[in-house]
Motif scaffolding. Structure first.
Motif, mmCIF file in Angstrom:
data_model
loop_
_atom_site.group_PDB
_atom_site.id
_atom_site.type_symbol
_atom_site.label_atom_id
_atom_site.label_comp_id
_atom_site.label_asym_id
_atom_site.label_seq_id
_atom_site.Cartn_x
_atom_site.Cartn_y
_atom_site.Cartn_z
ATOM 1 N N THR A 81 40.271 31.900 29.895
ATOM 2 C CA THR A 81 39.747 31.589 31.172
ATOM 3 C C THR A 81 38.718 30.846 31.087
ATOM 4 O OG1 THR A 81 40.962 33.742 32.063
ATOM 5 C CG2 THR A 81 39.467 32.423 33.359
ATOM 6 N N LEU A 82 38.732 29.788 31.774
ATOM 7 C CA LEU A 82 37.695 28.504 31.828
ATOM 8 C C LEU A 82 36.661 28.970 32.864
ATOM 9 C CD1 LEU A 82 39.461 25.532 30.745
ATOM 10 C CD2 LEU A 82 38.148 27.063 29.330
ATOM 11 N N ARG A 83 37.588 29.018 34.510
ATOM 12 C CA ARG A 83 36.934 29.089 35.707
ATOM 13 C C ARG A 83 37.671 29.770 36.573
ATOM 14 N NH1 ARG A 83 32.776 26.496 37.839
ATOM 15 N NH2 ARG A 83 32.723 25.490 36.031
ATOM 16 N N VAL A 84 36.875 30.366 37.566
ATOM 17 C CA VAL A 84 37.514 31.455 38.728
ATOM 18 C C VAL A 84 36.710 30.995 39.739
ATOM 19 C CG1 VAL A 84 37.522 33.778 39.696
ATOM 20 C CG2 VAL A 84 37.840 33.470 37.267
ATOM 21 N N GLN A 85 37.415 30.785 40.907
ATOM 22 C CA GLN A 85 37.049 30.562 42.239
ATOM 23 C C GLN A 85 37.759 31.415 43.177
ATOM 24 O OE1 GLN A 85 37.812 26.391 43.229
ATOM 25 N NE2 GLN A 85 36.086 25.561 42.575
ATOM 26 N N ILE A 86 36.926 31.921 44.098
ATOM 27 C CA ILE A 86 37.237 32.892 45.238
ATOM 28 C C ILE A 86 36.985 32.071 46.622
ATOM 29 C CG2 ILE A 86 37.278 35.063 46.428
ATOM 30 C CD1 ILE A 86 36.403 36.054 43.416
ATOM 31 N N HIS A 87 38.019 31.691 47.242
ATOM 32 C CA HIS A 87 37.828 31.156 48.555
ATOM 33 C C HIS A 87 37.804 32.002 49.723
ATOM 34 C CE1 HIS A 87 38.647 26.821 47.188
ATOM 35 N NE2 HIS A 87 38.964 27.588 46.040
ATOM 36 N N ALA A 88 37.437 31.567 50.789
ATOM 37 C CA ALA A 88 37.367 32.348 52.172
ATOM 38 C C ALA A 88 38.952 32.643 52.634
ATOM 39 C CB ALA A 88 36.836 31.242 53.249
ATOM 40 N N ASN A 89 39.277 33.702 52.904
ATOM 41 C CA ASN A 89 38.612 34.668 53.601
ATOM 42 C C ASN A 89 38.485 36.036 53.114
ATOM 43 O OD1 ASN A 89 37.242 33.043 56.055
ATOM 44 N ND2 ASN A 89 39.451 32.346 56.009
ATOM 45 N N CYS A 90 37.666 36.723 52.837
ATOM 46 C CA CYS A 90 37.804 37.961 52.027
ATOM 47 C C CYS A 90 36.378 38.825 51.703
ATOM 48 C CB CYS A 90 38.560 37.775 50.709
ATOM 49 S SG CYS A 90 37.263 36.907 49.320
ATOM 50 N N ARG A 91 36.558 39.933 51.488
ATOM 51 C CA ARG A 91 35.402 40.432 51.084
ATOM 52 C C ARG A 91 35.591 40.963 49.802
ATOM 53 N NH1 ARG A 91 33.305 44.639 56.208
ATOM 54 N NH2 ARG A 91 32.850 42.820 57.396
ATOM 55 N N ILE A 92 34.522 41.020 49.024
ATOM 56 C CA ILE A 92 34.774 41.191 47.335
ATOM 57 C C ILE A 92 33.929 42.366 47.106
ATOM 58 C CG2 ILE A 92 34.590 40.029 45.088
ATOM 59 C CD1 ILE A 92 34.267 37.406 46.731
ATOM 60 N N ARG A 93 34.683 43.300 46.290
ATOM 61 C CA ARG A 93 33.991 44.572 45.697
ATOM 62 C C ARG A 93 33.619 43.980 43.911
ATOM 63 N NH1 ARG A 93 31.047 49.306 46.726
ATOM 64 N NH2 ARG A 93 31.485 50.623 45.477
ATOM 65 N N ARG A 94 34.470 43.779 43.379
ATOM 66 C CA ARG A 94 34.497 43.417 41.979
ATOM 67 C C ARG A 94 35.515 42.599 41.685
ATOM 68 N NH1 ARG A 94 31.967 45.642 37.550
ATOM 69 N NH2 ARG A 94 31.281 47.672 38.072
ATOM 70 N N VAL A 95 35.045 41.778 40.290
ATOM 71 C CA VAL A 95 36.052 40.756 39.781
ATOM 72 C C VAL A 95 35.717 41.062 38.083
ATOM 73 C CG1 VAL A 95 36.775 38.353 39.319
ATOM 74 C CG2 VAL A 95 35.656 39.198 41.455
ATOM 75 N N TYR A 96 36.782 41.563 37.415
ATOM 76 C CA TYR A 96 36.818 41.563 35.974
ATOM 77 C C TYR A 96 38.005 41.206 35.232
ATOM 78 C CZ TYR A 96 39.208 46.057 36.596
ATOM 79 O OH TYR A 96 39.907 47.059 36.992
ATOM 80 N N PHE A 97 37.823 41.054 33.869
ATOM 81 C CA PHE A 97 38.808 40.859 33.231
ATOM 82 C C PHE A 97 39.216 42.078 32.401
ATOM 83 C CE2 PHE A 97 37.534 36.918 34.329
ATOM 84 C CZ PHE A 97 38.416 35.828 34.272
ATOM 85 N N SER A 98 40.278 42.314 31.960
ATOM 86 C CA SER A 98 40.629 43.377 30.722
ATOM 87 C C SER A 98 41.755 43.085 29.789
ATOM 88 C CB SER A 98 41.176 44.716 31.654
ATOM 89 O OG SER A 98 42.350 44.471 32.475
ATOM 90 N N ASP A 99 41.738 43.723 28.934
ATOM 91 C CA ASP A 99 42.673 43.781 27.829
ATOM 92 C C ASP A 99 44.192 44.133 28.043
ATOM 93 O OD1 ASP A 99 42.216 46.160 27.573
ATOM 94 O OD2 ASP A 99 41.692 46.353 25.520
#
Length: 194
Positions: A151-169
């Protein structure tokens, strides 16, 4: 950013309770806001991305457009609150053909469209908080017939509330997750059961 690290288990790129949640992120806001706030459902602080136009209000990681994440864990997990408005997020990956591909999921698209460098996907959100699990390896294989590399890039656009963003195996059930990776803490879970 993370290409020289060995990736196994979990790798968090955003946590609303962290000391500097947006340290690796850049904000772009027009007619909206990106701000910390208290969420009544979680009884905790979260970050809200709001905007009149989803394309002009977003956060992106990494902040430096010349850098890439370089994360090879194939599962992207986001804890997002449905605000009952248009919402989209985008992930840029590199495949084994050395081609950059983008996946854009939104709650306003009605069908999947695969173009050479971008794939748009419909997404349905439940009321309240959602755990979005995105298998980047599977989507890359299904859409392009190639293999996911990183993964090169992540964008999170409107409209939301965010608690956590993570990657896993791999996908983890809620019971397998470390407490801090769950949407609700063990204390909140115990209170809810009472």
């Amino acid at each position: 950013m993370f290409q020289n690290n060995f990736h196994k288990g979990f790798l968090s790129i955003f946590y609303s309770l962290g000391s500097k949640p947006l340290q690796m992120w850049d904000k772009k806001v027009m007619n909206g806001h990106v701000q910390k706030m208290m969420d009544n459902d979680l009884k905790s602080t979260v970050w809200e991305v709001e905007g009149i136009n989803v394309n002009t209000s977003y956060i992106t990681c990494p902040a430096d457009p010349k850098k890439t994440l370089g994360i090879n864990l194939p599962f992207l997990v986001m804890m997002i609150k449905n605000q009952r408005k248009n919402f989209t997020f985008e992930v840029q990956v590199l495949d084994d053909q050395n081609i950059r591909r983008r996946f854009r999921a939104s709650n306003y698209h009605t069908k999947m469209r695969v173009m050479p460098f971008i794939c748009t996907l419909p997404m349905e959100l439940d009321e309240g908080w959602n755990k979005i699990q995105f298998d980047l390896s599977d989507f890359t294989k299904q859409a392009y017939g190639t293999n996911y590399v990183k993964t090169l890039r992540v964008q999170i656009h409107a409209n939301c509330r965010i608690r956590r963003v993570y990657f896993s195996d791999r996908f983890y059930s809620d019971d397998e997750l470390p407490d801090e990776y769950g949407l609700y803490s063990q204390v909140q879970k115990k209170k809810a059961k009472q």
